[in-house]
Scaffold this active site. Structure first.
Site, short mmCIF file in Angstrom:
data_model
loop_
_atom_site.label_atom_id
_atom_site.label_comp_id
_atom_site.label_asym_id
_atom_site.label_seq_id
_atom_site.Cartn_x
_atom_site.Cartn_y
_atom_site.Cartn_z
N CYS A 188 1.77 -5.44 -1.11
CA CYS A 188 2.03 -6.81 -1.60
C CYS A 188 2.22 -6.79 -3.12
CB CYS A 188 0.88 -7.73 -1.21
SG CYS A 188 0.70 -7.85 0.58
N CYS A 232 -0.95 -7.59 -5.47
CA CYS A 232 -2.26 -7.02 -5.16
C CYS A 232 -2.46 -5.65 -5.80
CB CYS A 232 -2.38 -6.91 -3.63
SG CYS A 232 -3.81 -5.98 -3.06
N CYS A 237 -11.13 -10.59 -5.18
CA CYS A 237 -10.12 -10.25 -4.18
C CYS A 237 -8.91 -9.65 -4.85
CB CYS A 237 -9.61 -11.51 -3.49
SG CYS A 237 -10.73 -12.19 -2.34
N1 SAH Z 1 -5.07 -6.62 3.69
C1 SAH Z 1 -5.72 -7.76 4.15
C2 SAH Z 1 -7.15 -7.83 3.72
C3 SAH Z 1 -7.50 -7.42 2.33
S1 SAH Z 1 -6.96 -8.42 1.02
C4 SAH Z 1 -4.96 -9.00 3.73
O1 SAH Z 1 -4.04 -8.89 2.94
O2 SAH Z 1 -5.28 -10.07 4.25
C5 SAH Z 1 -8.04 -9.83 1.10
C6 SAH Z 1 -7.44 -11.11 0.52
O3 SAH Z 1 -7.31 -11.02 -0.91
C7 SAH Z 1 -6.04 -11.40 1.04
O4 SAH Z 1 -5.90 -12.75 1.37
C8 SAH Z 1 -5.19 -11.04 -0.14
O5 SAH Z 1 -3.95 -11.66 -0.09
C9 SAH Z 1 -6.05 -11.52 -1.28
N2 SAH Z 1 -5.65 -10.99 -2.58
C10 SAH Z 1 -5.04 -9.81 -2.85
N3 SAH Z 1 -4.83 -9.68 -4.18
C11 SAH Z 1 -5.32 -10.80 -4.76
C12 SAH Z 1 -5.44 -11.23 -6.11
N4 SAH Z 1 -5.03 -10.47 -7.12
N5 SAH Z 1 -6.00 -12.43 -6.35
C13 SAH Z 1 -6.48 -13.18 -5.32
N6 SAH Z 1 -6.41 -12.80 -4.03
C14 SAH Z 1 -5.84 -11.63 -3.75
FE1 SF4 Z 2 -1.37 -6.78 0.84
FE2 SF4 Z 2 -3.36 -5.94 -0.70
FE3 SF4 Z 2 -3.91 -6.95 1.75
FE4 SF4 Z 2 -2.70 -4.55 1.47
S1 SF4 Z 2 -4.76 -5.10 0.79
S2 SF4 Z 2 -2.09 -6.18 2.85
S3 SF4 Z 2 -1.41 -4.85 -0.32
S4 SF4 Z 2 -3.03 -8.03 -0.01
#
Ligand code: SAH
Ligand code: SF4
Length: 343
Positions: free
Chosen positions: A111, A114, A336
């Site tokens: 993503c 992230c 997160c």
């Molecule tokens: N891979 C799974 C679970 C881990 S991420 C997923 O994507 O759902 C857990 C949550 O944190 C997800 O909703 C993700 O979109 C969110 N997240 C990732 N990076 C973030 C960020 N920089 N700020 C806030 N939320 C974030």
């Molecule tokens: Fe996307 Fe991060 Fe969740 Fe992986 S951990 S699916 S890169 S938000």
């Protein structure tokens, strides 16, 4: 290992079945990782097991403590790969924690917002490594706080590094182990799995007859934007994802949650709110808004508190059941999406 597997393992070594139950208790209730310390096993068996078998609970290499009480642990696995877990104190006075665990080293989804997604993918975790994060973190936390409360960690969220549905079998196995009443005994209702929208995994989960909470990372209500944010959307676009969610709702009768990160000037204007209301209102879902936690090297920005409040009100006035996730551990990069797998 599940209790049955441990019993069978002991039988395969020519030992009595009940020895498996004793060992299970030592590992999962007491967090003991050395056979020599299992005082109700005969000496010959302790020695035999020490030579033939291994219990591995990840070691805590480093930890950081946030001003708000959140703790981040860096854990080392057997092959020296590292994962991060986060312990978040719960609101209220009960001094209990939620543990945010990882399912993969890195993440293949990539993503664009992230930190984990930017650090690439190394490998899937096995069930024992997922559960090991719980055992290692609990032991360390009990030691640090000098608190032997058996329920010190009462909730587990699969929201650390990795996409749980891309490591489906090991994730499900780890849930059964965490939930086992004779072992760690975390109630299924205290477990949440978050997915970026891997529709086939959602459909499989629908048939498991589990009481866990499913959280879906939505982040955009149109395919163009969602493609840019979550590459998984190209494989499972919104219509396909929503079919899987409908199926899940029909099969389980459980409410789902949608997570929505708020990115300044990207996904939080009135039109975004209207689309979300149209899409989700018929579902009685919970919407969890997460103001973006900024990541070094990425250009996305956290919106101002005014914009956060405005978007929140658009949605709640539109009839959605919305909550705002408070940022925890931002000062130690444990919020997160701020987890990475440093090597
Ligand atoms: N891979 C799974 C679970 C881990 S991420 C997923 O994507 O759902 C857990 C949550 O944190 C997800 O909703 C993700 O979109 C969110 N997240 C990732 N990076 C973030 C960020 N920089 N700020 C806030 N939320 C974030
Ligand atoms: Fe996307 Fe991060 Fe969740 Fe992986 S951990 S699916 S890169 S938000």
């Amino acid at each position: 290992m599940k209790i049955l597997e441990l019993e069978n393992y002991l039988v395969s070594l020519g030992e009595a079945k009940f020895r498996g139950r004793q060992i299970h208790k030592w590992i999962y209730q007491k967090g003991i990782s050395s056979f020599y310390n299992m005082s109700d096993l005969p000496a010959y068996l302790r020695q035999k097991l020490s030579q033939s078998s291994q219990i591995s609970i990840p070691r805590v290499l480093k930890q950081r403590l946030s001003m708000d009480g959140t703790r981040k642990f860096l854990l080392e696995l057997e092959d020296k790969k590292r994962v991060e877990t986060v312990l978040i104190p719960q609101a209220g006075q009960n001094k209990r924690y939620s543990l945010c665990i990882s399912t993969q080293v890195g993440c293949p989804v990539g993503c664009s917002f992230c930190a984990t997604g930017q650090s690439g993918f190394q490998r899937n975790l096995q069930a024992h490594e997922i559960v090991g994060q719980f055992l290692g973190s609990k032991k360390e936390l009990q030691k640090r706080l000098k608190n032997t409360d058996d329920k010190l960690i009462s909730h587990v969220v699969y929201m650390g590094m990795g996409e749980p549905m891309l490591n489906y079998d090991e994730v499900i196995k780890s849930i059964y182990i965490l939930n086992d009443p004779k072992g760690i005994n975390i109630g299924q209702r205290h477990i949440t799995i978050s997915t970026s929208g891997e529709a086939s995994g959602i459909e499989k989960l629908a048939s498991e007859n589990l009481q866990v909470t499913l959280a879906i990372s939505l982040h955009a209500c149109n395919n163009n934007l969602r493609d840019q944010l979550i590459p998984m959307n190209r494989k499972y676009p919104l219509k396909r994802l929503m079919q899987a969610v409908e199926f899940y709702l029909e099969q389980t009768n459980r409410r789902v949650s949608f997570e929505y990160i708020m990115l300044d000037e990207v996904n939080i204007d009135r039109a975004d709110a209207d689309k979300m209301i149209n899409m989700l209102k018929p579902m009685l879902a919970n919407i969890n808004l997460i103001p973006y936690n900024e990541v070094e090297g990425l250009s996305y920005k956290k919106p101002s508190p005014q914009k956060v409040a405005q978007f929140f009100h658009y949605l709640s006035n539109g009839g959605l059941n919305v909550t705002l996730r408070e940022e925890r551990g931002g000062d130690i990069e444990a919020a997160c999406g701020q987890l990475r797998s440093p090597s």
